[in-house]
Motif scaffolding. Structure first.
Motif, mmCIF file in Angstrom:
data_model
loop_
_atom_site.group_PDB
_atom_site.id
_atom_site.type_symbol
_atom_site.label_atom_id
_atom_site.label_comp_id
_atom_site.label_asym_id
_atom_site.label_seq_id
_atom_site.Cartn_x
_atom_site.Cartn_y
_atom_site.Cartn_z
ATOM 1 N N THR A 303 0.847 -1.190 0.000
ATOM 2 C CA THR A 303 0.000 0.000 0.000
ATOM 3 C C THR A 303 0.880 1.236 0.000
ATOM 4 N N VAL A 304 0.669 2.103 -0.983
ATOM 5 C CA VAL A 304 1.460 3.313 -1.146
ATOM 6 C C VAL A 304 0.671 4.492 -0.575
ATOM 7 N N SER A 305 1.215 5.134 0.452
ATOM 8 C CA SER A 305 0.565 6.306 1.035
ATOM 9 C C SER A 305 0.910 7.549 0.225
ATOM 10 N N LEU A 306 -0.091 8.381 -0.045
ATOM 11 C CA LEU A 306 0.110 9.600 -0.823
ATOM 12 C C LEU A 306 0.184 10.800 0.117
ATOM 13 N N SER A 307 1.074 11.714 -0.182
ATOM 14 C CA SER A 307 1.281 12.871 0.680
ATOM 15 C C SER A 307 0.275 13.986 0.440
ATOM 16 N N GLY A 308 -0.352 13.984 -0.758
ATOM 17 C CA GLY A 308 -1.244 15.067 -1.127
ATOM 18 C C GLY A 308 -0.526 16.262 -1.716
ATOM 19 N N GLU A 309 0.806 16.195 -1.771
ATOM 20 C CA GLU A 309 1.592 17.313 -2.289
ATOM 21 C C GLU A 309 1.832 17.224 -3.791
ATOM 22 N N ASN A 310 1.830 16.002 -4.323
ATOM 23 C CA ASN A 310 2.113 15.854 -5.754
ATOM 24 C C ASN A 310 0.884 15.406 -6.550
ATOM 25 N N ILE A 311 0.201 14.367 -6.107
ATOM 26 C CA ILE A 311 -1.032 13.970 -6.783
ATOM 27 C C ILE A 311 -2.178 13.992 -5.784
ATOM 28 N N GLN A 312 -3.381 14.201 -6.290
ATOM 29 C CA GLN A 312 -4.573 14.203 -5.453
ATOM 30 C C GLN A 312 -5.674 13.430 -6.164
ATOM 31 N N LEU A 313 -6.388 12.617 -5.404
ATOM 32 C CA LEU A 313 -7.460 11.804 -5.953
ATOM 33 C C LEU A 313 -8.783 12.505 -5.685
ATOM 34 N N SER A 314 -9.404 12.998 -6.733
ATOM 35 C CA SER A 314 -10.625 13.782 -6.600
ATOM 36 C C SER A 314 -11.783 12.930 -6.110
ATOM 37 N N ASN A 315 -12.589 13.494 -5.231
ATOM 38 C CA ASN A 315 -13.794 12.806 -4.772
ATOM 39 C C ASN A 315 -14.914 12.861 -5.800
ATOM 40 N N ASN A 316 -14.694 13.564 -6.903
ATOM 41 C CA ASN A 316 -15.694 13.671 -7.974
ATOM 42 C C ASN A 316 -15.479 12.651 -9.076
ATOM 43 N N GLY A 317 -14.614 11.669 -8.836
ATOM 44 C CA GLY A 317 -14.298 10.672 -9.849
ATOM 45 C C GLY A 317 -12.987 10.990 -10.541
ATOM 46 N N GLY A 318 -12.333 9.968 -11.051
ATOM 47 C CA GLY A 318 -11.062 10.202 -11.721
ATOM 48 C C GLY A 318 -10.427 8.908 -12.170
ATOM 49 N N ILE A 319 -9.176 9.011 -12.575
ATOM 50 C CA ILE A 319 -8.409 7.842 -13.013
ATOM 51 C C ILE A 319 -7.112 7.765 -12.227
ATOM 52 N N ILE A 320 -6.599 6.544 -12.105
ATOM 53 C CA ILE A 320 -5.318 6.287 -11.446
ATOM 54 C C ILE A 320 -4.520 5.390 -12.379
ATOM 55 N N THR A 321 -3.292 5.786 -12.671
ATOM 56 C CA THR A 321 -2.471 5.043 -13.624
ATOM 57 C C THR A 321 -1.116 4.711 -13.000
ATOM 58 N N LEU A 322 -0.647 3.501 -13.245
ATOM 59 C CA LEU A 322 0.672 3.066 -12.795
ATOM 60 C C LEU A 322 1.593 2.982 -13.994
ATOM 61 N N VAL A 323 2.735 3.688 -13.946
ATOM 62 C CA VAL A 323 3.718 3.637 -15.028
ATOM 63 C C VAL A 323 5.054 3.167 -14.468
ATOM 64 N N ASP A 324 5.860 2.524 -15.315
ATOM 65 C CA ASP A 324 7.154 2.024 -14.846
ATOM 66 C C ASP A 324 8.229 3.096 -14.971
ATOM 67 N N ASP A 325 9.477 2.706 -14.754
ATOM 68 C CA ASP A 325 10.575 3.673 -14.738
ATOM 69 C C ASP A 325 10.878 4.253 -16.112
#
Length: 349
Positions: A303-325
Motif C-alpha cells: 500500500t502506497v501512502s500519498l502525501s497530497g503534495e504531488n497527486i490528489q485523488l478527486s472525490n468527484n471521480g477520476g483515473i489512477i495510472t501506474l507507469v514504470d521507470d
C-alpha cells in the motif's frame, strides 16, 4: 495530424439500424436524431486490412466519471476542441483514460451463419434495445456534413453523420495520418431505469487488430518498447506490457481525522520480484507520485501512502495510472463520484 474534420460526440436517439453484409468495408449503419436533425452513424465491422476481424469490448454496466459530464451535454454534436483533448475532459482515449482493460478486447467476425454470434448482430442487439427503450446514444468520432444531398443509406436530407467510431491512434501506413491522443471513437448508451432494471450505461469499444496499443503521448503514433521481465512482444492487437503489477484498491476519500492519507494498493501477480524504483502513480491531471525504495515479492501486496503534495485523488471521480521507470503504462483504473462518496471506505477494483 489527427482526424481531418475534427472530433466530438453526438448525443441523440436511435431510430433504425441496418447491417451491411456484402461490401468490402462494411459498416453497421444507424439512423439517429437529435432535437432537430437526422444523422447516420457508420460503425466499422470489418477492416480493409488483414487481420479483417475487428477487436471489440462491450461493458454492459459501464462506470466512469465521464458519464456525469455526458449527461449534461445538449442534444446534437458537441465539438471537442484540441485544448479539451486531455485527461479529465470528455474526450476518449483507450490507452490513457482507463476506460477499460485493453486485454478485454477480443476479435469477432462481422458476419457468421447463425444467430447472435457476429459483430453486426452484437451491435444490432444494443441499437434495437436503445430504440425500444428510447435510450440516449452518445457516438464519439469524426463528423461529416451537412451535405447538399440525401443520405446514401437512410435517404434523409441533408446527409450528415459521425464515423471513425473506433480507436484512432496506433495506426501505421496509410492510416497513420489519423493518429492522435484523446480522440478515440466509441458508442455509449444510457438506458433509463425501468421496472426490474436500474438506470445504467453500456459502452462499446472497437479497434483494428493492425493498431498498436502502445503509442506516443503527443502524436498517438505507435512506439516500440524494450523487452524485459513482465513484457510481451509488441504485436498489432496485443497490449504492449503485461500488467505484472496491478492497482487493486484505493482510499480516495479518507475520514476527516485522516485528511491527506489517501493511498493506493498494488499487487504483484507475476512469479518474479518487481523493483518499483522510479515507477510512478499518476492522477487524472498526469501529476505523478514517484515510488522509491519499494519492491513487491511474487504475489505480494503493498500500500502506497500519498502525501497530497504531488497527486490528489478527486472525490468527484477520476483515473489512477501506474507507469514504470520508462514511463510505460503498466495498469490503470477509474472510479466515479459515487464510488468515492463514503468517507474512509477503500474502493476495490
Amino acid at each position: 495530424m489527427g482526424l481531418d474534420k475534427g472530433y466530438g460526440v453526438l448525443k441523440c436517439h436511435a431510430i433504425a439500424g441496418k447491417k451491411e453484409l456484402d461490401k468490402e468495408a462494411p459498416h453497421y449503419q444507424v439512423h439517429v436524431k437529435d432535437d432537430q436533425f437526422s444523422y447516420r452513424l457508420a460503425i466499422n465491422v470489418r477492416s480493409v486490412e488483414q487481420p479483417f476481424d475487428l477487436f471489440y469490448f462491450v461493458d454492459d454496466d459501464f462506470e466512469h466519471f465521464i458519464t456525469d459530464k455526458l449527461d449534461k451535454l445538449n442534444f446534437g454534436f458537441t465539438e471537442i476542441e484540441e485544448s479539451q483533448r486531455k485527461a479529465g475532459e470528455i474526450a476518449l482515449d483507450y490507452i490513457r483514460a482507463n476506460l477499460f482493460k485493453v486485454d478485454n478486447l477480443k476479435p469477432l467476425p462481422f458476419n457468421l451463419p447463425g444467430e447472435n454470434n457476429d459483430l453486426n448482430e452484437l451491435i444490432d442487439s444494443h441499437i434495437q434495445r436503445a430504440i425500444d427503450t428510447q435510450a440516449v446514444v452518445y457516438a464519439f468520432g469524426e463528423p461529416w456534413g451537412p451535405e447538399n444531398k440525401p443520405d446514401k443509406v437512410f435517404d434523409f436530407k441533408p446527409g450528415r453523420g459521425v464515423h471513425n467510431i473506433h480507436m484512432n491512434q496506433g495506426n501505421s501506413g496509410n492510416f497513420a495520418r489519423e493518429n492522435g491522443v484523446f480522440q478515440d471513437g466509441a458508442l455509449l448508451i444510457h438506458y433509463p431505469s425501468a421496472q426490474g432494471s436500474h438506470d445504467h450505461w453500456v459502452a462499446a469499444f472497437f479497434a483494428f487488430q493492425s493498431q498498436s496499443f502502445h503509442t506516443d503521448d503527443r502524436t498517438g503514433n505507435p512506439i516500440a518498447i524494450d523487452q524485459r521481465v513482465g513484457t510481451e512482444p509488441v504485436e498489432p492487437g496485443v497490449s504492449a506490457v503485461k500488467a505484472q503489477v496491478k492497482i487493486v484498491a484505493a482510499l480516495v476519500n479518507p475520514r476527516k481525522e485522516d485528511t491527506g492519507k489517501e493511498s493506493i494498493t498494488l499487487i504483484n501477480s507475476s512469479p518474479e520480484k518487481v523493483d518499483l524504483t522510479n515507477w510512478a502513480i499518476a492522477d487524472s491531471l498526469k501529476r505523478k507520485h514517484r515510488l522509491q525504495g519499494l519492491s513487491i515479492s511474487p504475489g505480494g501486496v503493498v500500500t502506497v501512502s500519498l502525501s497530497g503534495e504531488n497527486i490528489q485523488l478527486s472525490n468527484n471521480g477520476g483515473i489512477i495510472t501506474l507507469v514504470d521507470d520508462k514511463g510505460i503504462k503498466i495498469d490503470g483504473v477509474s472510479y466515479t463520484k459515487e464510488d468515492a462518496q463514503q468517507q474512509g471506505w477503500t474502493i476495490v477494483f
